[in-house]
Design an enzyme around this catalytic site. Structure first.
Site, PDB file in Angstrom:
ATOM      1  N   LYS A 293       0.989   7.419   4.303  1.00 32.72           N
ATOM      2  CA  LYS A 293       0.853   6.341   4.102  1.00 32.72           C
ATOM      3  C   LYS A 293       0.227   6.420   5.256  1.00 32.72           C
ATOM      4  O   LYS A 293       0.034   4.739   5.570  1.00 32.72           O
ATOM      5  CB  LYS A 293       2.636   5.049   3.882  1.00 32.72           C
ATOM      6  CG  LYS A 293       2.997   5.795   2.554  1.00 32.72           C
ATOM      7  CD  LYS A 293       3.648   4.450   2.399  1.00 32.72           C
ATOM      8  CE  LYS A 293       5.256   5.015   1.576  1.00 32.72           C
ATOM      9  NZ  LYS A 293       6.145   4.201   1.103  1.00 32.72           N
TER      10      LYS A 293
ATOM     11  N   ARG B  49      17.031  -2.615  -3.439  1.00 33.24           N
ATOM     12  CA  ARG B  49      15.487  -2.290  -3.847  1.00 33.24           C
ATOM     13  C   ARG B  49      15.846  -2.925  -5.116  1.00 33.24           C
ATOM     14  O   ARG B  49      15.702  -2.191  -5.978  1.00 33.24           O
ATOM     15  CB  ARG B  49      14.467  -1.216  -3.845  1.00 33.24           C
ATOM     16  CG  ARG B  49      14.341  -0.379  -2.062  1.00 33.24           C
ATOM     17  CD  ARG B  49      13.048  -1.421  -1.281  1.00 33.24           C
ATOM     18  NE  ARG B  49      12.852  -0.862   0.278  1.00 33.24           N
ATOM     19  CZ  ARG B  49      14.161  -1.435   0.421  1.00 33.24           C
ATOM     20  NH1 ARG B  49      14.871  -1.900   0.368  1.00 33.24           N
ATOM     21  NH2 ARG B  49      14.254  -0.947   2.049  1.00 33.24           N
TER      22      ARG B  49
ATOM     23  N   PRO C 195       0.856  -1.389  -0.158  1.00 30.60           N
ATOM     24  CA  PRO C 195       0.176  -0.314   0.448  1.00 30.60           C
ATOM     25  C   PRO C 195       0.932   0.900   0.003  1.00 30.60           C
ATOM     26  O   PRO C 195       1.735   1.153   0.352  1.00 30.60           O
ATOM     27  CB  PRO C 195      -1.017   0.171   1.326  1.00 30.60           C
ATOM     28  CG  PRO C 195      -0.339  -1.581   1.795  1.00 30.60           C
ATOM     29  CD  PRO C 195       0.845  -1.977   0.960  1.00 30.60           C
ATOM     30  N   GLU C 196       0.721   1.806  -0.930  1.00 29.73           N
ATOM     31  CA  GLU C 196       1.417   3.806  -1.046  1.00 29.73           C
ATOM     32  C   GLU C 196       0.215   4.333  -0.850  1.00 29.73           C
ATOM     33  O   GLU C 196      -1.509   4.678  -0.578  1.00 29.73           O
ATOM     34  CB  GLU C 196       2.188   3.667  -2.681  1.00 29.73           C
ATOM     35  CG  GLU C 196       3.341   2.500  -2.634  1.00 29.73           C
ATOM     36  CD  GLU C 196       4.453   2.627  -3.627  1.00 29.73           C
ATOM     37  OE1 GLU C 196       4.177   3.600  -4.002  1.00 29.73           O
ATOM     38  OE2 GLU C 196       4.327   1.440  -4.358  1.00 29.73           O
TER      39      GLU C 196
END
Length: 272
Positions: free
Chosen positions: A58, A262, A2-3
DNA sequence: AGTGCGACCCGAACGC
DNA sequence: TGCGTTCGGGTCGCAC
């Protein structure tokens, strides 16, 4: 993960389902999820009603009568609404029971999510909230602001886009998408970004995030009580998770590399 | 101050 | 097939 757009969808969806409901029972199955004092959390949340739901970056901010309940979904946090009589399933960690015997259940496979119950006047005393930068769609996000914060930073631009204290709400997916739309290589040293490129990053942030929020909004309409409230944005991603597929702009094969630990996807022709 | 990395987690993907 | 190992990802805390 979830962003910002997904959190926005969760907020909108939950708002329709839990506003004005009073909490009569709380079950904390995984206590480490609670960052604030556990006993105070358990005691103070009883008999509180949800009166609004806000969002900062967020973070979900549930407004109760006397407190704010802060909730960060991290990687895989989801909220479900269920009848209290339904058996508790694996990965359900926090269970709020309302007076009408419905539950709000927090589900999180990775157990990375965090909750925090605080006095209303202390919202901006919470370090994580205090430090949040400017949101992608905020008019205050300008090239001047970015250039100012890019100064003296030699880390890759991708890493800096993930820094919540500069831009608030971008995660790994949208950082890749923003850089594609801006035509910038993820490994570019941040302090070499030009005015023109900073301006492109601002435009790309606004474009990508507003599209995603719109798409998240369409998910709400198909939401049913049996589904997790996640806000599954169904926008078409240009680069993220597109390894070995042709770039939608130039047909070059999308590359995957690591940036700051990442997974990072980009088009070597479109992003110099 | 800025940077980089381990820790927190556990299902999925991978390797043999 | 089945088992053991590695990977990933948001954020924080720590070392340099």
């Amino acid at each position: 993960m979830p962003e910002l757009p997904e959190v926005q969808t969760v907020r909108a969806t939950l708002k329709d389902r839990i506003l004005n409901k009073k909490i009569k029972k709380i079950e904390i199955i995984y206590p480490k999820m609670i960052e604030s004092d556990l006993l105070e959390f358990q005691n103070n949340i009883l008999n509180q009603s949800f009166i609004d739901i806000k969002r900062i970056g967020k973070w979900l901010i549930f407004e109760l009568n006397d407190y704010y309940l802060l909730s960060h979904l991290r990687m895989e946090g989801k909220y479900f609404i269920k009848e209290h009589k339904m058996p508790i399933i694996k990965h359900e960690h926090i269970i709020f029971t309302f007076e009408d015997d419905s539950d709000l259940r927090y589900h999180d496979v990775r157990k990375f999510g965090k909750m925090n119950l605080i006095n209303k006047e202390d919202l901006y005393e919470v370090e994580a909230i205090k430090k949040q930068g400017i949101e992608p769609v905020d008019d205050k996000l300008t090239k001047e602001y970015l250039l100012d914060h890019f100064k003296g930073k030699t880390a890759p631009i991708k890493t800096i886009l993930l820094d919540q204290t500069i831009i608030s709400g971008l995660g790994n997916i949208y950082a890749d998408e923003v850089l594609f739309h801006a035509g910038i290589h993820p490994l570019r040293k941040t302090n070499t970004i030009t005015k023109k490129e900073a301006s492109k990053i601002v435009e790309a942030c606004k474009f990508v995030i507003s599209k995603a929020i719109e798409a998240g909004g369409t998910t709400i309409r198909s939401y049913t009580s049996s589904l997790g409230v996640t806000g599954l944005f169904q926008i078409s991603l240009m680069v993220h998770q597109q390894k070995d597929k042709p770039c939608q702009k130039c047909n070059t094969i999308i590359q995957k590399i690591k940036v700051g630990g990442r997974g990072t996807y980009y088009c070597e022709k479109c992003q110099k």
